[in-house]
Design an enzyme around this catalytic site. Structure first.
Site, PDB file in Angstrom:
ATOM      1  N   ASN A 271       0.854  -1.186   0.000  1.00 16.94           N
ATOM      2  CA  ASN A 271       0.000   0.000   0.000  1.00 16.94           C
ATOM      3  C   ASN A 271       0.893   1.241   0.000  1.00 16.94           C
ATOM      4  O   ASN A 271       1.473   1.579   1.032  1.00 16.94           O
ATOM      5  CB  ASN A 271      -0.895  -0.044   1.253  1.00 16.94           C
ATOM      6  CG  ASN A 271      -1.750   1.198   1.384  1.00 16.94           C
ATOM      7  OD1 ASN A 271      -1.844   2.010   0.468  1.00 16.94           O
ATOM      8  ND2 ASN A 271      -2.372   1.352   2.542  1.00 16.94           N
TER       9      ASN A 271
ATOM     10  N   LYS B 108       0.041   4.222  -0.298  1.00 17.33           N
ATOM     11  CA  LYS B 108      -0.663   5.366   0.306  1.00 17.33           C
ATOM     12  C   LYS B 108      -0.483   6.621  -0.562  1.00 17.33           C
ATOM     13  O   LYS B 108      -0.409   6.510  -1.776  1.00 17.33           O
ATOM     14  CB  LYS B 108      -0.166   5.585   1.732  1.00 17.33           C
ATOM     15  CG  LYS B 108      -0.204   4.319   2.577  1.00 17.33           C
ATOM     16  CD  LYS B 108      -0.118   4.620   4.041  1.00 17.33           C
ATOM     17  CE  LYS B 108       0.121   3.353   4.809  1.00 17.33           C
ATOM     18  NZ  LYS B 108      -0.050   3.488   6.232  1.00 17.33           N
TER      19      LYS B 108
ATOM     20  N   HIS C 162      -9.608   0.820   4.782  1.00 18.43           N
ATOM     21  CA  HIS C 162      -8.331   1.047   5.471  1.00 18.43           C
ATOM     22  C   HIS C 162      -8.577   1.944   6.679  1.00 18.43           C
ATOM     23  O   HIS C 162      -9.393   2.860   6.631  1.00 18.43           O
ATOM     24  CB  HIS C 162      -7.322   1.686   4.514  1.00 18.43           C
ATOM     25  CG  HIS C 162      -5.936   1.689   5.077  1.00 18.43           C
ATOM     26  ND1 HIS C 162      -5.519   2.604   6.011  1.00 18.43           N
ATOM     27  CD2 HIS C 162      -4.883   0.856   4.876  1.00 18.43           C
ATOM     28  CE1 HIS C 162      -4.264   2.330   6.350  1.00 18.43           C
ATOM     29  NE2 HIS C 162      -3.854   1.283   5.664  1.00 18.43           N
TER      30      HIS C 162
ATOM     31  N   GLU D 109      -7.004   4.322   7.901  1.00 20.49           N
ATOM     32  CA  GLU D 109      -6.815   5.768   7.681  1.00 20.49           C
ATOM     33  C   GLU D 109      -8.094   6.393   7.130  1.00 20.49           C
ATOM     34  O   GLU D 109      -8.406   7.542   7.418  1.00 20.49           O
ATOM     35  CB  GLU D 109      -5.596   6.003   6.766  1.00 20.49           C
ATOM     36  CG  GLU D 109      -4.308   5.781   7.546  1.00 20.49           C
ATOM     37  CD  GLU D 109      -3.121   5.322   6.727  1.00 20.49           C
ATOM     38  OE1 GLU D 109      -3.155   5.402   5.492  1.00 20.49           O
ATOM     39  OE2 GLU D 109      -2.138   4.856   7.346  1.00 20.49           O
TER      40      GLU D 109
ATOM     41  N   GLU E 280      -5.458  -5.313  10.405  1.00 16.97           N
ATOM     42  CA  GLU E 280      -4.448  -4.274  10.592  1.00 16.97           C
ATOM     43  C   GLU E 280      -4.733  -3.519  11.895  1.00 16.97           C
ATOM     44  O   GLU E 280      -5.535  -2.568  11.901  1.00 16.97           O
ATOM     45  CB  GLU E 280      -4.488  -3.283   9.432  1.00 16.97           C
ATOM     46  CG  GLU E 280      -4.211  -3.901   8.087  1.00 16.97           C
ATOM     47  CD  GLU E 280      -3.619  -2.876   7.124  1.00 16.97           C
ATOM     48  OE1 GLU E 280      -2.475  -3.080   6.717  1.00 16.97           O
ATOM     49  OE2 GLU E 280      -4.289  -1.882   6.830  1.00 16.97           O
TER      50      GLU E 280
ATOM     51  N   GLY F 186       2.183   2.090  10.671  1.00 14.73           N
ATOM     52  CA  GLY F 186       3.073   3.242  10.526  1.00 14.73           C
ATOM     53  C   GLY F 186       3.773   3.650  11.807  1.00 14.73           C
ATOM     54  O   GLY F 186       4.382   4.714  11.880  1.00 14.73           O
TER      55      GLY F 186
ATOM     56  N   SER G  86       3.354  -2.287  10.303  1.00 15.28           N
ATOM     57  CA  SER G  86       4.808  -2.248  10.539  1.00 15.28           C
ATOM     58  C   SER G  86       5.525  -3.547  10.170  1.00 15.28           C
ATOM     59  O   SER G  86       6.519  -3.932  10.804  1.00 15.28           O
ATOM     60  CB  SER G  86       5.112  -1.850  11.990  1.00 15.28           C
ATOM     61  OG  SER G  86       4.646  -0.527  12.235  1.00 15.28           O
TER      62      SER G  86
HETATM   63  C1  PEP Z   1      -0.920  -0.010   5.961  1.00 12.79           C
HETATM   64  O1  PEP Z   1      -1.077   1.179   5.838  1.00 12.79           O
HETATM   65  O2  PEP Z   1      -1.729  -0.776   5.446  1.00 12.79           O
HETATM   66  C2  PEP Z   1       0.231  -0.470   6.736  1.00 12.79           C
HETATM   67  C3  PEP Z   1       0.222  -1.699   7.148  1.00 12.79           C
HETATM   68  O3  PEP Z   1       1.230   0.434   6.970  1.00 12.79           O
HETATM   69  P1  PEP Z   1       2.673   0.140   7.641  1.00 12.79           P
HETATM   70  O4  PEP Z   1       3.210  -1.126   7.048  1.00 12.79           O
HETATM   71  O5  PEP Z   1       3.494   1.336   7.295  1.00 12.79           O
HETATM   72  O6  PEP Z   1       2.441   0.009   9.109  1.00 12.79           O
END
Ligand code: PEP
Length: 253
Positions: free
Chosen positions: A10, A12, A96, A98, A166, A172, A212
């Site tokens: 992703n 983003k 997601h 976000e 997630e 992040g 992460s």
């Molecule tokens: C994501 O945004 O789906 C995600 C898992 O981000 P990160 O790997 O940066 O934590």
């Protein structure tokens, strides 16, 4: 039938034209396990979708990061599922965190988006996950099952859905879930699908972990029996994404 390992990247809201081309070149040059072993899907911002699709190796697929909830029309700033289909973009990420948290997308709205996108022929990476506050209050499974239930109430065919667990506190932040924490939720989520949808859907639906993930922690996470792959944010913009793809081999043998 075994669930094929799935690795999504992703990207983003990141990248310039130059950076996107460079990232695609890195992916195109990478030696990774075959398509029989791992399904790789990268998700650039909308404006780069067509370019990435045209440049990317044919064994990797492309996904949008969102789409409108219904048929396109007078919805300024939105991109419809029909447009993605028209561009031959096979996948879309929906729900997601976000978007749930910053753009206030509630469970029902996400479920409507999933239903509409599937109906147009898209495949969906449907994201669920709890905040730190919810985890600390012992509400993880309530939250995750409510998010999944909203989808299950509207969707009958799960064959084109990948569920991404997630935890918001891991996205992040550099604070990855431990393999045990990930396995616990994945296994409970699979059981939820078994009881509330069907044993077949529970057995065949891929539940991937996001939050992460990096080259250093992916192998141990991939070893968990109910972790069927990853949705990767930050590390998907770096060459280490290739190492994460390679963690698929952990599932073999
Ligand atoms: C994501 O945004 O789906 C995600 C898992 O981000 P990160 O790997 O940066 O934590």
């Amino acid at each position: 039938m075994a669930r094929k390992f799935f690795v999504g990247g992703n990207w983003k809201c990141n990248g310039t034209l130059e950076e996107v081309k460079k990232l695609v070149s890195t992916l195109n040059a990478a030696e990774v396990p075959s398509e029989d072993v791992v399904e790789v899907v990268v998700s650039p911002p909308f404006v780069f979708l067509a370019l990435v699709k045209s440049l990317l190796r044919s064994d990797f697929a492309v996904s949008a990061q969102n789409c409108w909830v219904r048929k396109g029309g007078a919805f300024t700033g939105e991109i419809s599922a029909e447009m993605l289909v028209n561009l031959n973009i096979p996948w879309v990420i929906l729900g997601h965190s976000e978007r749930r948290l910053i753009l206030k997308e509630v469970n029902e709205f996400v479920a409507d988006k999933v239903t509409y996108a599937l109906g147009q022929g898209l495949k969906v990476i449907a994201c669920v996950g709890e905040t730190l506050e919810q985890r600390e209050a012992g509400d993880t499974m309530n939250v995750v099952s409510e998010q999944t239930k909203a989808i299950a109430e509207k969707v009958k065919d799960w064959s084109n859905i990948v569920v991404a667990y997630e935890p918001v506190w891991a996205i992040g932040t550099g604070r990855v879930a431990t393999p045990a924490q990930a396995q616990e939720v994945h296994s409970e989520l699979r059981n939820w699908l078994k009881v509330n949808v069907s044993p077949e859907v529970a057995e065949s639906t891929r539940i991937i972990y996001g939050g992460s993930v990096n080259a250093g922690n992916c192998v141990e996470l991939a070893q968990q029996p109910d972790v069927d792959g990853f949705l990767v944010g930050g590390a998907s913009l770096k060459a280490e994404f290739v190492d994460i793809i390679k963690s698929a081999t952990t599932k073999q043998g």
